[in-house]
Design a protein around this motif. Sequence first.
Motif, PDB file in Angstrom:
ATOM      1  N   LYS A  17      33.590  26.035  21.101  1.00  0.00           N
ATOM      2  CA  LYS A  17      32.556  26.005  22.145  1.00  0.00           C
ATOM      3  C   LYS A  17      32.040  27.426  22.384  1.00  0.00           C
ATOM      4  CE  LYS A  17      33.935  23.948  25.883  1.00  0.00           C
ATOM      5  NZ  LYS A  17      34.568  23.206  26.984  1.00  0.00           N
ATOM      6  N   PRO A  18      31.391  28.029  21.377  1.00  0.00           N
ATOM      7  CA  PRO A  18      30.999  29.434  21.489  1.00  0.00           C
ATOM      8  C   PRO A  18      29.941  29.717  22.554  1.00  0.00           C
ATOM      9  CG  PRO A  18      30.041  28.460  19.520  1.00  0.00           C
ATOM     10  CD  PRO A  18      30.983  27.439  20.105  1.00  0.00           C
ATOM     11  N   GLU A  19      29.297  28.659  23.069  1.00  0.00           N
ATOM     12  CA  GLU A  19      28.263  28.866  24.072  1.00  0.00           C
ATOM     13  C   GLU A  19      28.826  29.021  25.485  1.00  0.00           C
ATOM     14  OE1 GLU A  19      29.032  24.477  24.008  1.00  0.00           O
ATOM     15  OE2 GLU A  19      28.872  26.017  22.481  1.00  0.00           O
ATOM     16  N   VAL A  20      30.150  28.817  25.650  1.00  0.00           N
ATOM     17  CA  VAL A  20      30.758  28.828  26.979  1.00  0.00           C
ATOM     18  C   VAL A  20      31.812  29.932  27.106  1.00  0.00           C
ATOM     19  CG1 VAL A  20      32.132  27.493  28.626  1.00  0.00           C
ATOM     20  CG2 VAL A  20      30.390  26.346  27.257  1.00  0.00           C
ATOM     21  N   ALA A  21      31.732  30.669  28.211  1.00  0.00           N
ATOM     22  CA  ALA A  21      32.790  31.602  28.602  1.00  0.00           C
ATOM     23  C   ALA A  21      33.468  31.001  29.823  1.00  0.00           C
ATOM     24  CB  ALA A  21      32.210  32.961  28.937  1.00  0.00           C
ATOM     25  N   MET A  22      34.773  30.779  29.759  1.00  0.00           N
ATOM     26  CA  MET A  22      35.517  30.198  30.872  1.00  0.00           C
ATOM     27  C   MET A  22      36.173  31.330  31.671  1.00  0.00           C
ATOM     28  SD  MET A  22      36.379  27.541  32.577  1.00  0.00           S
ATOM     29  CE  MET A  22      36.037  26.113  31.581  1.00  0.00           C
ATOM     30  N   ILE A  23      35.714  31.494  32.887  1.00  0.00           N
ATOM     31  CA  ILE A  23      36.231  32.547  33.769  1.00  0.00           C
ATOM     32  C   ILE A  23      37.425  31.979  34.535  1.00  0.00           C
ATOM     33  CG2 ILE A  23      35.687  33.977  35.776  1.00  0.00           C
ATOM     34  CD1 ILE A  23      32.801  34.090  34.686  1.00  0.00           C
ATOM     35  N   HIS A  24      38.489  32.777  34.634  1.00  0.00           N
ATOM     36  CA  HIS A  24      39.688  32.310  35.335  1.00  0.00           C
ATOM     37  C   HIS A  24      40.458  33.491  35.916  1.00  0.00           C
ATOM     38  CE1 HIS A  24      42.306  33.549  31.952  1.00  0.00           C
ATOM     39  NE2 HIS A  24      41.272  33.187  31.215  1.00  0.00           N
ATOM     40  N   ASP A  25      41.325  33.177  36.839  1.00  0.00           N
ATOM     41  CA  ASP A  25      42.263  34.142  37.431  1.00  0.00           C
ATOM     42  C   ASP A  25      41.583  35.351  38.062  1.00  0.00           C
ATOM     43  OD1 ASP A  25      44.496  32.576  36.722  1.00  0.00           O
ATOM     44  OD2 ASP A  25      44.471  33.414  34.700  1.00  0.00           O
ATOM     45  N   LEU A  26      40.413  35.171  38.648  1.00  0.00           N
ATOM     46  CA  LEU A  26      39.771  36.263  39.376  1.00  0.00           C
ATOM     47  C   LEU A  26      40.593  36.508  40.628  1.00  0.00           C
ATOM     48  CD1 LEU A  26      37.451  38.233  39.931  1.00  0.00           C
ATOM     49  CD2 LEU A  26      36.179  36.337  40.911  1.00  0.00           C
ATOM     50  N   SER A  27      41.122  37.715  40.750  1.00  0.00           N
ATOM     51  CA  SER A  27      41.951  38.013  41.912  1.00  0.00           C
ATOM     52  C   SER A  27      41.871  39.496  42.273  1.00  0.00           C
ATOM     53  CB  SER A  27      43.403  37.611  41.657  1.00  0.00           C
ATOM     54  OG  SER A  27      43.919  38.303  40.540  1.00  0.00           O
ATOM     55  N   VAL A  28      42.019  39.735  43.560  1.00  0.00           N
ATOM     56  CA  VAL A  28      42.033  41.088  44.118  1.00  0.00           C
ATOM     57  C   VAL A  28      43.198  41.129  45.100  1.00  0.00           C
ATOM     58  CG1 VAL A  28      40.752  42.760  45.521  1.00  0.00           C
ATOM     59  CG2 VAL A  28      39.528  41.329  43.869  1.00  0.00           C
ATOM     60  N   ILE A  29      44.006  42.185  45.067  1.00  0.00           N
ATOM     61  CA  ILE A  29      45.145  42.257  45.978  1.00  0.00           C
ATOM     62  C   ILE A  29      44.646  42.384  47.423  1.00  0.00           C
ATOM     63  CG2 ILE A  29      46.673  43.217  44.207  1.00  0.00           C
ATOM     64  CD1 ILE A  29      46.493  45.896  45.728  1.00  0.00           C
ATOM     65  N   PRO A  30      45.383  41.833  48.381  1.00  0.00           N
ATOM     66  CA  PRO A  30      44.908  41.780  49.766  1.00  0.00           C
ATOM     67  C   PRO A  30      44.391  43.100  50.363  1.00  0.00           C
ATOM     68  CG  PRO A  30      46.797  40.354  49.538  1.00  0.00           C
ATOM     69  CD  PRO A  30      46.651  41.092  48.221  1.00  0.00           C
ATOM     70  N   PRO A  31      45.056  44.249  50.196  1.00  0.00           N
ATOM     71  CA  PRO A  31      44.521  45.460  50.826  1.00  0.00           C
ATOM     72  C   PRO A  31      43.165  45.918  50.276  1.00  0.00           C
ATOM     73  CG  PRO A  31      46.798  45.807  50.128  1.00  0.00           C
ATOM     74  CD  PRO A  31      46.357  44.493  49.571  1.00  0.00           C
ATOM     75  N   ALA A  32      42.787  45.428  49.091  1.00  0.00           N
ATOM     76  CA  ALA A  32      41.523  45.851  48.464  1.00  0.00           C
ATOM     77  C   ALA A  32      40.405  44.825  48.646  1.00  0.00           C
ATOM     78  CB  ALA A  32      41.758  46.107  46.976  1.00  0.00           C
ATOM     79  N   ARG A  33      40.671  43.764  49.380  1.00  0.00           N
ATOM     80  CA  ARG A  33      39.673  42.709  49.545  1.00  0.00           C
ATOM     81  C   ARG A  33      38.566  43.114  50.518  1.00  0.00           C
ATOM     82  NH1 ARG A  33      43.927  37.682  49.615  1.00  0.00           N
ATOM     83  NH2 ARG A  33      44.440  37.862  47.414  1.00  0.00           N
ATOM     84  N   LYS A  34      37.454  42.398  50.425  1.00  0.00           N
ATOM     85  CA  LYS A  34      36.278  42.576  51.284  1.00  0.00           C
ATOM     86  C   LYS A  34      35.632  43.943  51.100  1.00  0.00           C
ATOM     87  CE  LYS A  34      37.629  39.118  54.500  1.00  0.00           C
ATOM     88  NZ  LYS A  34      37.352  38.468  55.725  1.00  0.00           N
ATOM     89  N   LYS A  35      35.708  44.458  49.865  1.00  0.00           N
ATOM     90  CA  LYS A  35      35.096  45.743  49.538  1.00  0.00           C
ATOM     91  C   LYS A  35      34.178  45.626  48.324  1.00  0.00           C
ATOM     92  CE  LYS A  35      38.690  48.415  51.632  1.00  0.00           C
ATOM     93  NZ  LYS A  35      40.075  48.269  51.722  1.00  0.00           N
ATOM     94  N   GLY A  36      33.939  44.407  47.851  1.00  0.00           N
ATOM     95  CA  GLY A  36      33.035  44.199  46.725  1.00  0.00           C
ATOM     96  C   GLY A  36      33.692  44.197  45.360  1.00  0.00           C
TER      97      GLY A  36
END
Length: 117
Positions: free
Chosen positions: A39-58
Amino acid sequence: MFLYCDMILHTNDWGYFKTETLITDDGFGMVGIDYEKDKPEVAMIHDLSVIPPARKKGMAKALLTKAIEQAREHNCKYAELNYCHRVTPQWVYNWYERNGFEEVGFGNWNILMRKTL
């Protein structure tokens, strides 16, 4: 506000699919992208994560943007992800919608979301 930091790209080729992992150089955030060979037309994004102290900063937005850039470099037409509505807060779904993803499928545990690149 999040100050852009470099991202480390790590690649694994598993034979039938390849995984790229983007990790912020400070180690505070990461995202994975899978490319299936049939399925070369698809990129499956997964496991997007940011540690809690770094959140809400973009940082999550920067990681998602970079993942989409990577997908475009692989000539993918779509970026997809699975949102697990039973364990993931609704605000996450809403955040993906604000970032251009829309619901295209539904299963027992997951909602498939897609963004056209």
